[in-house]
Scaffold this motif. Structure first.
Motif, PDB file in Angstrom:
ATOM      1  N   LYS A   1       3.123 -12.299  15.528  1.00 58.52           N
ATOM      2  CA  LYS A   1       3.616 -10.957  15.774  1.00 58.52           C
ATOM      3  C   LYS A   1       2.862  -9.945  14.923  1.00 58.52           C
ATOM      4  CE  LYS A   1       8.356 -12.088  17.085  1.00 58.52           C
ATOM      5  NZ  LYS A   1       9.788 -11.861  16.749  1.00 58.52           N
ATOM      6  N   LYS A   2       2.489  -8.842  15.553  1.00 62.85           N
ATOM      7  CA  LYS A   2       1.830  -7.776  14.820  1.00 62.85           C
ATOM      8  C   LYS A   2       2.884  -6.985  14.050  1.00 62.85           C
ATOM      9  CE  LYS A   2      -1.920  -7.078  18.141  1.00 62.85           C
ATOM     10  NZ  LYS A   2      -2.579  -6.108  19.032  1.00 62.85           N
ATOM     11  N   PRO A   3       2.499  -6.332  12.959  1.00 61.04           N
ATOM     12  CA  PRO A   3       3.456  -5.499  12.238  1.00 61.04           C
ATOM     13  C   PRO A   3       4.012  -4.411  13.154  1.00 61.04           C
ATOM     14  CG  PRO A   3       1.459  -5.829  10.948  1.00 61.04           C
ATOM     15  CD  PRO A   3       1.173  -6.351  12.312  1.00 61.04           C
ATOM     16  N   LYS A   4       5.282  -4.083  12.992  1.00 64.01           N
ATOM     17  CA  LYS A   4       5.888  -3.040  13.803  1.00 64.01           C
ATOM     18  C   LYS A   4       5.496  -1.650  13.316  1.00 64.01           C
ATOM     19  CE  LYS A   4       9.937  -5.711  15.259  1.00 64.01           C
ATOM     20  NZ  LYS A   4       9.625  -5.635  16.682  1.00 64.01           N
ATOM     21  N   GLY A   5       4.951  -1.592  12.106  1.00 65.00           N
ATOM     22  CA  GLY A   5       4.552  -0.313  11.560  1.00 65.00           C
ATOM     23  C   GLY A   5       4.125  -0.475  10.119  1.00 65.00           C
ATOM     24  N   LEU A   6       3.840   0.643   9.490  1.00 57.42           N
ATOM     25  CA  LEU A   6       3.417   0.649   8.094  1.00 57.42           C
ATOM     26  C   LEU A   6       4.426   1.445   7.272  1.00 57.42           C
ATOM     27  CD1 LEU A   6      -0.375   1.378   8.655  1.00 57.42           C
ATOM     28  CD2 LEU A   6       0.712  -0.850   8.323  1.00 57.42           C
ATOM     29  N   ALA A   7       4.462   1.176   5.971  1.00 59.42           N
ATOM     30  CA  ALA A   7       5.413   1.876   5.126  1.00 59.42           C
ATOM     31  C   ALA A   7       4.952   1.843   3.680  1.00 59.42           C
ATOM     32  CB  ALA A   7       6.803   1.240   5.259  1.00 59.42           C
ATOM     33  N   HIS A   8       5.604   2.657   2.858  1.00 57.06           N
ATOM     34  CA  HIS A   8       5.443   2.612   1.403  1.00 57.06           C
ATOM     35  C   HIS A   8       6.812   2.316   0.826  1.00 57.06           C
ATOM     36  CE1 HIS A   8       1.302   4.020   0.722  1.00 57.06           C
ATOM     37  NE2 HIS A   8       1.461   4.674   1.857  1.00 57.06           N
ATOM     38  N   LEU A   9       6.867   1.359  -0.082  1.00 59.11           N
ATOM     39  CA  LEU A   9       8.105   1.014  -0.769  1.00 59.11           C
ATOM     40  C   LEU A   9       8.034   1.568  -2.185  1.00 59.11           C
ATOM     41  CD1 LEU A   9      10.795  -0.645  -0.653  1.00 59.11           C
ATOM     42  CD2 LEU A   9       9.492  -2.539  -1.650  1.00 59.11           C
ATOM     43  N   ARG A  10       8.840   2.589  -2.462  1.00 57.64           N
ATOM     44  CA  ARG A  10       8.848   3.193  -3.787  1.00 57.64           C
ATOM     45  C   ARG A  10       9.929   2.528  -4.630  1.00 57.64           C
ATOM     46  NH1 ARG A  10       9.625   9.299  -3.115  1.00 57.64           N
ATOM     47  NH2 ARG A  10      10.023   9.008  -0.885  1.00 57.64           N
ATOM     48  N   SER A  11       9.472   1.784  -5.642  1.00 60.96           N
ATOM     49  CA  SER A  11      10.384   1.016  -6.479  1.00 60.96           C
ATOM     50  C   SER A  11       9.927   1.056  -7.930  1.00 60.96           C
ATOM     51  CB  SER A  11      10.429  -0.439  -5.987  1.00 60.96           C
ATOM     52  OG  SER A  11       9.212  -1.099  -6.300  1.00 60.96           O
ATOM     53  N   SER A  12      10.587   0.292  -8.795  1.00 64.32           N
ATOM     54  CA  SER A  12      10.204   0.233 -10.207  1.00 64.32           C
ATOM     55  C   SER A  12       8.817  -0.378 -10.384  1.00 64.32           C
ATOM     56  CB  SER A  12      11.229  -0.604 -10.984  1.00 64.32           C
ATOM     57  OG  SER A  12      11.276  -1.937 -10.470  1.00 64.32           O
ATOM     58  N   ALA A  13       8.351  -1.126  -9.350  1.00 66.50           N
ATOM     59  CA  ALA A  13       7.027  -1.744  -9.411  1.00 66.50           C
ATOM     60  C   ALA A  13       5.921  -0.781  -8.978  1.00 66.50           C
ATOM     61  CB  ALA A  13       6.993  -2.993  -8.531  1.00 66.50           C
ATOM     62  N   GLY A  14       6.312   0.434  -8.565  1.00 63.64           N
ATOM     63  CA  GLY A  14       5.327   1.401  -8.123  1.00 63.64           C
ATOM     64  C   GLY A  14       5.475   1.735  -6.652  1.00 63.64           C
ATOM     65  N   ASN A  15       4.482   2.415  -6.131  1.00 59.65           N
ATOM     66  CA  ASN A  15       4.463   2.784  -4.725  1.00 59.65           C
ATOM     67  C   ASN A  15       3.688   1.707  -3.968  1.00 59.65           C
ATOM     68  OD1 ASN A  15       4.450   4.050  -2.261  1.00 59.65           O
ATOM     69  ND2 ASN A  15       3.530   5.956  -2.985  1.00 59.65           N
ATOM     70  N   LEU A  16       4.408   0.759  -3.351  1.00 59.13           N
ATOM     71  CA  LEU A  16       3.791  -0.414  -2.750  1.00 59.13           C
ATOM     72  C   LEU A  16       3.529  -0.202  -1.266  1.00 59.13           C
ATOM     73  CD1 LEU A  16       6.107  -3.141  -4.357  1.00 59.13           C
ATOM     74  CD2 LEU A  16       4.024  -2.111  -5.305  1.00 59.13           C
ATOM     75  N   ARG A  17       2.277  -0.406  -0.866  1.00 59.51           N
ATOM     76  CA  ARG A  17       1.908  -0.355   0.545  1.00 59.51           C
ATOM     77  C   ARG A  17       2.453  -1.614   1.215  1.00 59.51           C
ATOM     78  NH1 ARG A  17       0.324   3.435   4.285  1.00 59.51           N
ATOM     79  NH2 ARG A  17      -1.204   2.610   5.739  1.00 59.51           N
TER      80      ARG A  17
ATOM     81  N   PRO B   1      17.600   0.240  -6.500  1.00 54.75           N
ATOM     82  CA  PRO B   1      17.479   1.292  -5.487  1.00 54.75           C
ATOM     83  C   PRO B   1      16.013   1.589  -5.194  1.00 54.75           C
ATOM     84  CG  PRO B   1      18.096   2.234  -7.598  1.00 54.75           C
ATOM     85  CD  PRO B   1      18.168   0.738  -7.768  1.00 54.75           C
ATOM     86  N   VAL B   2      15.699   1.830  -3.938  1.00 55.27           N
ATOM     87  CA  VAL B   2      14.324   2.100  -3.524  1.00 55.27           C
ATOM     88  C   VAL B   2      14.322   3.174  -2.437  1.00 55.27           C
ATOM     89  CG1 VAL B   2      13.492  -0.229  -4.061  1.00 55.27           C
ATOM     90  CG2 VAL B   2      14.383   0.263  -1.780  1.00 55.27           C
ATOM     91  N   VAL B   3      13.135   3.676  -2.152  1.00 57.10           N
ATOM     92  CA  VAL B   3      12.921   4.587  -1.027  1.00 57.10           C
ATOM     93  C   VAL B   3      11.836   3.981  -0.156  1.00 57.10           C
ATOM     94  CG1 VAL B   3      12.211   6.891  -0.291  1.00 57.10           C
ATOM     95  CG2 VAL B   3      13.555   6.607  -2.387  1.00 57.10           C
ATOM     96  N   VAL B   4      12.088   3.928   1.151  1.00 54.55           N
ATOM     97  CA  VAL B   4      11.109   3.391   2.092  1.00 54.55           C
ATOM     98  C   VAL B   4      10.576   4.536   2.938  1.00 54.55           C
ATOM     99  CG1 VAL B   4      10.654   1.696   3.894  1.00 54.55           C
ATOM    100  CG2 VAL B   4      12.413   1.229   2.177  1.00 54.55           C
ATOM    101  N   ASP B   5       9.286   4.829   2.780  1.00 50.00           N
ATOM    102  CA  ASP B   5       8.620   5.846   3.601  1.00 50.00           C
ATOM    103  C   ASP B   5       8.014   5.135   4.799  1.00 50.00           C
ATOM    104  OD1 ASP B   5       9.169   7.846   1.689  1.00 50.00           O
ATOM    105  OD2 ASP B   5       7.408   7.281   0.531  1.00 50.00           O
TER     106      ASP B   5
END
Length: 261
Positions: free
Chosen positions: A154-170, A197-201
């Motif tokens: 399966k191909k990825p459904k999309g792309l995102a950035h995960l903003r967490s304590s580990a940084g802004n993860l692609r 807690p995190v933010v998903v862009d």
């Protein structure tokens, strides 16, 4: 044979329109009516004897559960199929609906075929679906068999950035609903913490931003059964109830299910 009548009850206009379009497209011989909330739904049900109710849970005024409870107290609606179509998926809510006499439960967002299958199950047995519907179902079945036989990843459904304590993860989006998302991140870029807690862009594959969803991490899993695994699967539970965010996210998820022409 009398015409089958279906009532769609949802306070979100874009959901009402979406569900109405799907049912009309696959069952053009049905009478399809829509109500904007539980009170409006009860009024409609008092005037027309519907054969199937597709209802949201959370609505201003009378909720879906209250409408279901009222329906089960009415002679005509004591055993009429009632399907809850909602983002409420917690065990307690499901149990409440079952105890109140719901026939089935479908979470938002959903694929078109899921809704079609529900309608066929509870009302479509009395009136055969259109030839176009049967053709589409056959095409979906054939494409499913082809994909399974080739075992295409399966191909990825999309792309995102995960903003967490580990940084802004692609990351790549693997699964997504209105309630949660599963993303894949590279281990070497950082490892977020469980329950933080995190933010998903979330982005479109083309790179356009879709929504910034707030949430917290409910699961971490290695992509391979090895300490050397490169990727980690991160499950995020959304906590946003912003109608605008949810509407944008619903549209994005619906676009993922559309087949290219």
């Amino acid at each position: 044979m009398s015409q089958i009548k279906v009532l769609i009850v949802d306070d979100a206009r874009f959901i009402r329109d979406h569900v109405t379009r799907i049912v009309k497209e696959h069952f053009p011989e049905y009478q399809i009516d829509a109500a904007e909330d539980g009170d409006d739904g009860q009024k409609a049900m008092s005037k027309v004897d519907y054969d199937l109710i597709l209802c949201d849970w959370e609505m201003p005024g009378k909720s879906g559960l209250e409408l279901l409870t009222w329906a089960r107290s009415q002679p005509h609606y004591a055993d009429i199929p009632f399907v809850m179509v909602t983002s409420r998926g917690e065990r307690d809510y499901v149990l409440q609906a079952i105890q109140a006499g719901v026939n089935d439960y479908m979470g938002k967002p959903f694929e078109d075929q899921q809704l079609v299958d529900k309608v066929k199950k509870y009302a479509g047995q009395r009136v055969e679906s259109s030839a176009d519907s049967r053709r589409k179902a056959a095409q979906m079945l054939a494409s499913g068999k082809t994909a399974a036989s080739k075992k295409v990843a399966k191909k990825p459904k999309g792309l995102a950035h995960l903003r967490s304590s580990a940084g802004n993860l692609r990351c790549a989006v693997k699964e997504i609903t209105l309630q949660n998302v599963k993303v894949m991140v590279k281990r070497e870029e950082g490892i977020p913490q469980l329950l933080e807690p995190v933010v998903v862009d979330i982005e479109q594959v083309s790179g356009g931003s879709v929504a910034q969803m707030n949430g917290f991490i409910i699961g971490l899993q290695a992509n391979e059964k090895s300490q050397e695994t490169t990727f980690l699967a991160v499950d995020v539970q959304f906590v946003d109830n912003d109608p605008e965010k949810l509407e944008v996210l619903t549209g994005y998820i619906a676009s993922l299910n559309k087949k290219p022409k």
